[in-house]
Design an enzyme around this catalytic site. Sequence first.
Site, PDB file in Angstrom:
ATOM      1  N   HIS A 101     -12.064  -6.450   1.528  1.00 32.43           N
ATOM      2  CA  HIS A 101     -11.259  -7.248   0.596  1.00 32.43           C
ATOM      3  C   HIS A 101      -9.893  -7.512   1.227  1.00 32.43           C
ATOM      4  O   HIS A 101      -9.240  -6.590   1.710  1.00 32.43           O
ATOM      5  CB  HIS A 101     -11.074  -6.513  -0.731  1.00 32.43           C
ATOM      6  CG  HIS A 101     -10.029  -7.140  -1.615  1.00 32.43           C
ATOM      7  ND1 HIS A 101      -8.868  -6.491  -1.975  1.00 32.43           N
ATOM      8  CD2 HIS A 101      -9.962  -8.370  -2.192  1.00 32.43           C
ATOM      9  CE1 HIS A 101      -8.131  -7.294  -2.738  1.00 32.43           C
ATOM     10  NE2 HIS A 101      -8.779  -8.428  -2.888  1.00 32.43           N
ATOM     11  N   SER A 102      -9.468  -8.773   1.260  1.00 28.04           N
ATOM     12  CA  SER A 102      -8.114  -9.142   1.672  1.00 28.04           C
ATOM     13  C   SER A 102      -7.827  -8.620   3.080  1.00 28.04           C
ATOM     14  O   SER A 102      -8.476  -9.016   4.034  1.00 28.04           O
ATOM     15  CB  SER A 102      -7.110  -8.624   0.642  1.00 28.04           C
ATOM     16  OG  SER A 102      -5.847  -9.221   0.786  1.00 28.04           O
ATOM     17  N   LEU A 103      -6.865  -7.699   3.240  1.00 26.55           N
ATOM     18  CA  LEU A 103      -6.610  -7.109   4.551  1.00 26.55           C
ATOM     19  C   LEU A 103      -7.892  -6.528   5.140  1.00 26.55           C
ATOM     20  O   LEU A 103      -8.168  -6.672   6.343  1.00 26.55           O
ATOM     21  CB  LEU A 103      -5.547  -6.020   4.449  1.00 26.55           C
ATOM     22  CG  LEU A 103      -5.363  -5.116   5.677  1.00 26.55           C
ATOM     23  CD1 LEU A 103      -4.860  -5.908   6.870  1.00 26.55           C
ATOM     24  CD2 LEU A 103      -4.415  -3.955   5.358  1.00 26.55           C
TER      25      LEU A 103
END
Length: 284
Positions: A101-103
């Site tokens: 997720h994301s990073l």
Amino acid sequence: MTAGAEEVRLNLGHIELAAQLFGPADGLPVIALHGWLDNANSFVHLAPQLRGLRIVALDLAGHGHSAHRPPGASYALADYAFDVLCVAEQLGWKRFALLGHSLGAVISVQLAGALPERVSHLALIDGVVPPTGAQTDAAERLGMALTAQLRREGRPKTVYRTIEEGVRARMSGMVAVSQEAAAHLAQRGLMPVPGGYSWRSDSRLTLPSPMRLSEPQALAFVHRVQCPVCLVVAGEGLLARHTALLEQLPFTQNVLPGGHHLHLNDTVSAGLVADCFNRFFGFP
């Protein structure tokens, strides 16, 4: 501890990481990577709904219950990728999937692009490549980052009088989350300190990056990925604003309603993400 999850610690030699284990021991091996300033509880709603997977949800270095980098070190993407590779080596996983997720999605794409033979699947949530920059701005960016690092040295962390105050602060952070999501992150991320509570995350995580890839460099990782990829785009999240980038991606994309943390904000949204990934992994 998250219900249904087993807590483990992984000593990688250069750092010790905490993790939660989900799913059957003989399931498809998956390493799950959370977003910036989050922790392994990011997957508290999603992981139990994913079938046939053996999920190792890490607290990335500097987050949650994992150790911080030593003094003078930084949190470069390549260092995170090396940590993940070391986890796989310790577990004896020569080939494994990544759920990010994301990073965590950015780290996943970079590792899959750098070593495509090691990664069997990529399941991504609202993240693909890091913020990019113009090559002509490199010197200025490094100067800004070095100055910020000097100013950060010795600065105390914010102390919240109650856990509820810490939860409210996380709800209104740079990327807002629901109260339920913030409470789950706080369960693993807040620690008691004199006068109240403070977030465990390393304060160096908020420093600006000393350098950024150009867009062609960032996309070079994308185009080196050889495994199947399923990207969930949050309709009200961060990626949805970058239509030009999304049009360039050779990945299967699923746009779902919700914000950047749709997999954590509520169980209904997490269920929609789980449906996508269960079909992707072949366990509908």
